[in-house]
Enzyme design. Structure first.
Site, PDB file in Angstrom:
ATOM      1  N   HIS A  70       0.854  -1.182   0.000  1.00  0.00           N
ATOM      2  CA  HIS A  70       0.000   0.000   0.000  1.00  0.00           C
ATOM      3  C   HIS A  70       0.897   1.242   0.000  1.00  0.00           C
ATOM      4  CE1 HIS A  70      -3.750  -2.145   1.856  1.00  0.00           C
ATOM      5  NE2 HIS A  70      -3.233  -2.806   0.822  1.00  0.00           N
ATOM      6  N   CYS A  73      -5.719   1.891   6.162  1.00  0.00           N
ATOM      7  CA  CYS A  73      -6.394   0.636   6.479  1.00  0.00           C
ATOM      8  C   CYS A  73      -5.778   0.082   7.768  1.00  0.00           C
ATOM      9  CB  CYS A  73      -6.236  -0.348   5.321  1.00  0.00           C
ATOM     10  SG  CYS A  73      -4.564  -1.018   5.156  1.00  0.00           S
ATOM     11  N   GLU A  82       1.201   3.785   2.041  1.00  0.00           N
ATOM     12  CA  GLU A  82       1.858   4.081   3.306  1.00  0.00           C
ATOM     13  C   GLU A  82       3.028   3.123   3.549  1.00  0.00           C
ATOM     14  OE1 GLU A  82      -2.620   4.896   4.069  1.00  0.00           O
ATOM     15  OE2 GLU A  82      -1.407   3.509   2.880  1.00  0.00           O
ATOM     16  N   CYS A 107      -1.981  -0.738   7.365  1.00  0.00           N
ATOM     17  CA  CYS A 107      -1.131   0.450   7.280  1.00  0.00           C
ATOM     18  C   CYS A 107      -1.078   1.188   8.604  1.00  0.00           C
ATOM     19  CB  CYS A 107      -1.613   1.365   6.162  1.00  0.00           C
ATOM     20  SG  CYS A 107      -1.350   0.648   4.524  1.00  0.00           S
TER      21      CYS A 107
END
Length: 156
Positions: free
Chosen positions: A53, A83, A55, A86
């Site tokens: 992701h 999420c 991040e 993350c």
């Protein structure tokens, strides 16, 4: 202290990623002492890596650049509310503050299941009130709408 220019860099990073077909419209920037340390974007599709992701990508790059796993004193700017995965990575990295644009509900609007995962894992209410801060949602919603209208996207 929040700086809008960092969110704009995160947005451009996200746009670059999804226009290249790397993944969803999620970009992030790690900042320390007023300087961008690293930026990253969602590369789930590009790398066949469900953990890549925006991040996570930015955190990995920042840690490599600084030569440490401890990002104390850093902030992260991200186009979407993190999420659960993350958010855990941000906490493990000791990042001091999270600025995010779009919410978990906005993520669902463009085909992502963050809200469902949050319901399963939850517990954001246990975080300090100051830790997560929504900023520039309208700017990030423009990015999300651009992604939503993209014809050849893949969601997960």
């Amino acid at each position: 202290m929040y700086q809008k220019e960092y969110m704009k860099v995160a947005i451009e990073e996200a746009r670059k990623g999804f226009l290249n077909g790397d993944g969803g419209p999620f970009g992030a920037v790690v900042v320390k002492d007023g300087a961008i340390i690293a930026s990253g974007h969602n590369q789930v599709l590009k790398n066949n890596d469900s953990t890549c992701h925006g991040e996570i990508d930015a955190i990995r790059k920042a840690e490599q650049k600084l030569g440490t796993y401890d990002l104390s004193g850093c902030q992260i700017y991200t186009t979407g509310e993190p999420c659960p995965m993350c958010l855990a990575a941000i906490l493990w990295a000791n990042i001091d503050k999270v600025y995010y644009g779009c919410t978990l509900v906005d993520n669902e609007m463009i085909g992502f299941r963050d809200e469902k995962l949050e319901e399963m894992m939850g517990e954001r209410e246990n975080l300090p009130e100051w830790f997560l801060e929504e900023r520039d949602r309208e700017l990030c919603l423009e990015l999300f709408n651009e992604y939503k209208n993209k014809v050849d996207k893949v969601t997960y």
